[in-house]
Design an enzyme around this catalytic site. Structure first.
Site, PDB file in Angstrom:
ATOM      1  N   CYS C 147     129.826  48.734 -20.224  1.00 58.91           N
ATOM      2  CA  CYS C 147     128.645  47.854 -20.206  1.00 58.91           C
ATOM      3  C   CYS C 147     127.329  48.606 -19.988  1.00 58.91           C
ATOM      4  CB  CYS C 147     128.820  46.773 -19.154  1.00 58.91           C
ATOM      5  SG  CYS C 147     129.343  47.361 -17.530  1.00 58.91           S
ATOM      6  N   HIS C 240     122.269  44.697 -16.284  1.00 60.35           N
ATOM      7  CA  HIS C 240     122.268  46.071 -15.784  1.00 60.35           C
ATOM      8  C   HIS C 240     120.924  46.707 -16.112  1.00 60.35           C
ATOM      9  CE1 HIS C 240     126.348  45.633 -14.802  1.00 60.35           C
ATOM     10  NE2 HIS C 240     126.919  46.484 -15.609  1.00 60.35           N
TER      11      HIS C 240
END
Lengths: 351, 351, 351, 351
Positions: C147, C240
């Site tokens: 990710c 993120h």
């Protein structure tokens, strides 16, 4: 169809931004003027406003110049999300200048001649506008309730109608966006709960009684039951939650309560108003719902979610209610009010 | 003075770590054995336990080898913070093997012959140990209440004594540490409130009635008033908060309530027990207190802080209470119980 | 057009739920089978899965019975979001049984014959499927990156293409959903940062080099520059964030970097794949952007947002990148991979 | 021993409150005057200040009347935590009026004649006070570094001394209390990270070079290596965390770095200054430390905790550092500076 030209008062604030976002693609209203009381006057909205909602600021409003919140404004109606401490006289000025004022502010909510409108619950209170004689031609003020009160009154409405209500005890856990921006300091709320929100407990008590009160032909008789509210700020972005106990006027099985909630519909649903949720009240059966993060966007943020319906040892019945405090509890409430006013002919394009 | 050799059951958990931290410099108790039900058996405590409290693990316990939670253990008494689902039979085994068991677990709290001890409130309930005949020589179980119940019962005690209580309505906002480790998933609680804690509402109702009940010479008659609890998990590390309404048995001025709280003292204060706070209940006058982060450590985490004392439209009176859920609400509660038992001669060194 | 029948492995987990939500109205794929490795086998999905995304579980999947993650499954392809510790052999079983496996798991990413596909960046790496001879008829595995790596590699791709890259230094602040459910305990992350995510720093380094590597006709030569990653878990639900320094192979003005980001387009944009964002990289000019809460949903969660482009005293250039870790970083990445495979003829309905 | 009479400038702010809390039982300093620039002038401190630290406001200061921040004040020295935008001229006024000014503000830090003092690292920079001729009799200004810089410079100092430093790359995750009160709005930081702190990156770069610079007999030559800082605000109350890469001047084993950190001691430790931690740098071996909540109070908040020491592919070495930003990073730093000045005879009681 020509859209109703709409001015936003308090356009740079938390609720003002929500109003602008919700009106971006609205079939009936178009934002034509933005006003703010702060130092943003004279700047384009894109410069004046630090956009804090996810996604982009609507393109159409970016270049609109922010004006002072004084009439005249280039619009047919005004939606006001001004801070309470300054809203009173400004909204009055607009009403006197002939503008319909649809306000989210607390300033005029409890005035005898001002409807405190929750369209699914008390559309008949708009009779106040009629009784107020010729004033309507000169503009008027219609208010929506406090963010917590809306969800409490909406959840209580079907119970009041079917069983009667004798007392209400409510404990709220309210989201940060309810305090506006900058609002609650992060140093105050991180790893913490604040057991105090100024004036909130009083507002919930008196506004709930007014909303659920009866139009007696000349004024609103407030509902006669006592309301006890204890209010708390918790570390949640959006979504007010209320733990509610209610003493009903007649005995009621839990399934009857659930049915009362689930089957509840109001005038906005009948009229098919654009912002009206299909289900004003959504009942969830899971033992740990409603939750702010998972349920606040139910019905596009316009539904109240109810769960944990149970018997209560002291008051008789209890449940937990939740709704999105800046949509159903503020901006969406004002827009639904405007939609109802348009449907009823109180406002129209080309004032 | 010889210290009482103490075994900790559930030593690696959240409450077990608190027990070990609070006993590090205790004048009466020394940790001589640690036991845990998990896979840590046979390891040294320093290896078996991931220490999650600020500061260092107490040096003395680092090299103690973790044992299975079965008698015999090298100790005079055991303090148990075992998970409720396994605590029942294990604690019974220890009691039958002759150990005094001072337990934070829910397993035996509601048993007729087991004291549910809150030393400031119901030290006379220890009479249950006497009435239980010869059993005391063979060990016994003394429990402390649920973490929320302790603060609620402690706050209600002076009101019950002075005014009588007819009904209690409480809405809690409880901290994450109350769920143990790993407990609440961060994905569940971030930007959220959970309106459900398994069995908590029932525990608060029945434990409060037992604690405030009367010893009638042969058993405990529970207090007769109903208790309604709605419980919520909020995004706070430590410190349970409760919004309380109470219907008193007689009229009371707010200053009388405040005085009842402030002047309250119990046997632990008279005896000068090491963990007894000078003020069991601290009253704060600021409109926005108590707050978890600011008030949880009052009295070394052993005081309950009360604020927002006011009249209530439905129940008559209201206030907000707060205490540290893993100190006064768990580990500190068990230790205070042990201190009272030692002061009363029920436990001693060299069993 | 007939839709490709799709099986979801790991369907009850965080990424599995995202896959199902994103596929609800997908024009090319229809979920026909769900599998999970846990105790949910044999239950209907609605019972087996505790739905944790806002909004309702898609109706079509509610009654599908959860199966064990073993072939055969009633589908043309499988999308796998199995936990890494079990994904390896299970995915291999499916590939050997002839299923195209599009995997979000780490298990096979670094295998020489498995494409680590980021469709805007290295679609030519699909040549690995060709080179792998007859295997394709027997099924194959295509993986998407970690990710964090996806957003880093996507942001670096236009810089690598235009200026060359000599070294990368990245510090990540990663969201809670990246750890799955239950994942990070709330007691660990409240009022805290965790400076450690198992294996993450190594994954970022080696996966970035593979993605930006060159297909040399027989295998992938990894990009030759060193990548230094320090990874941290922060108290954010989704999104993120990475603080990036980069040493470029040639001098570059800041406006050239900005232009490289802004003008970047890839094959998914050319092909108009359904999940392809119009702008793979969005550049924001505000000094305090990107922010997880405000920017994670850019491009429907499929765009990477870049900001704070500046000169760096040590490495030469710096910027901050952000993307939605369970959409672009996981479920959306797998779906975009599947869309590219369909467009290239590697997968089709009626296998 | 007579205590040095101390005035606090900016006494009602976040750092001012910390100063007062830390000085409550200090053996050398007694707070005799409090000043603030806001509307609190003329009120008693207990009324002027909303105390936001856990625990009670120190009793001795409650009744002290808040004065304007102008000389004269009834004290021998002043500790200043004034906001940077007003600190400059005010601190200068006090110095000119003969007061030693020990300042936490940024206003004078980079002036050539003002020491930027970190007592363990550059006590020789106090030579600036000597070189400044007769000025010392007329008062002087000594500053402590920015809250992030202190921990970075302290952690780098033993590496600079033993191996030399050629470049530093640091990414910070900074706590909310570093922004003062009200500081960061909760709406901005909940479920979010802010990748921007005004002026912080520049401060870290230039202050680190000044602190680690050399006194050449007439002025400070800044350390010659470049420092790259990227700064982020995260949802943490107290405790700044920094991910650091460093290019050393000579090869170094990881155990040598660890030893350099662990064995580091400075003049405050030799002199036994009251606020000096026994270990200026604490090294933790666990893979997931340091963490703000668990490590910020190490050494009473005066130690820097270092962990995750490792090789770095790009810069050579890396580690993570953490310290309490309002103790070691602000109030405690100023007090330690004052203690060193007292030990060196620069300040004394009865000025």
């Amino acid at each position: 169809m020509e859209r109703i030209r709409t001015g936003i008062l308090g356009a740079t604030g938390t609720v003002g931004q929500r109003l602008i976002a919700l009106l971006e693609h609205h079939p009936q209203f178009a934002v034509t003027a933005v006003a703010a009381s702060d130092r943003s006057e004279g700047k384009r909205y894109a410069e004046a406003c630090s956009w804090r909602l996810p996604g982009e600021m609507p393109a159409a409003v970016r270049t609109v110049v922010v004006q002072a919140p004084r009439p005249p404004l280039d619009c047919d109606i005004v939606l006001s999300s001004l801070p309470s401490d300054i809203a009173g006289p400004i909204e009055l000025d607009f009403a006197r200048a002939g503008y319909p004022v649809i306000s989210n502010s607390a300033a005029h909510r409890m005035e005898e001649t001002v409807p405190l409108l929750l369209p699914e619950v008390n559309p008949d209170h708009l009779a106040l506008l009629e009784s107020d004689g010729g004033k309507r031609e000169q503009g008027f003020i219609v208010t929506n309730p406090n963010c917590s009160t809306i969800m409490i009154a909406l959840a209580l409405a079907p119970l009041a109608a079917r069983f009667g209500i004798e007392a209400v005890v409510v404990s709220t856990m309210q989201a940060l966006s309810g305090a506006g921006y900058p609002g609650v300091a992060s140093l105050d709320i991180t790893d913490n709960v604040l057991p105090f929100i100024a004036n909130e407990e009083e507002k919930i008590a008196r506004e709930t009684r007014k909303i659920l009160g009866r139009w007696n032909g000349s004024r609103i008789d407030p509902a006669p039951f006592p309301v006890s509210a204890q209010c708390h700020r918790v570390n949640v972005m959006d979504g007010h939650l209320a733990a509610v106990r209610v003493k009903l006027g007649s005995s009621a099985e839990l399934t009857e309560l659930e049915d009362a909630f689930t089957s509840f519909r109001g005038l906005p649903q009948q009229l098919g108003l654009p912002s009206a949720p299909e289900h004003p009240i959504v009942v969830r059966a899971e033992p740990d719902r409603p939750q702010p993060r998972l349920d606040r966007d139910a019905g596009g943020g316009m539904s109240v979610t109810v769960g944990r319906i149970a018997r209560d040892e002291v008051l008789g019945h209890r449940f937990v209610a939740l709704s999105h405090n800046t949509i159903r509890g503020a901006a969406g409430a004002a827009i639904l009010n405007a939609e109802l006013l348009a449907a009823r002919g109180y406002i129209c394009a080309g004032r």
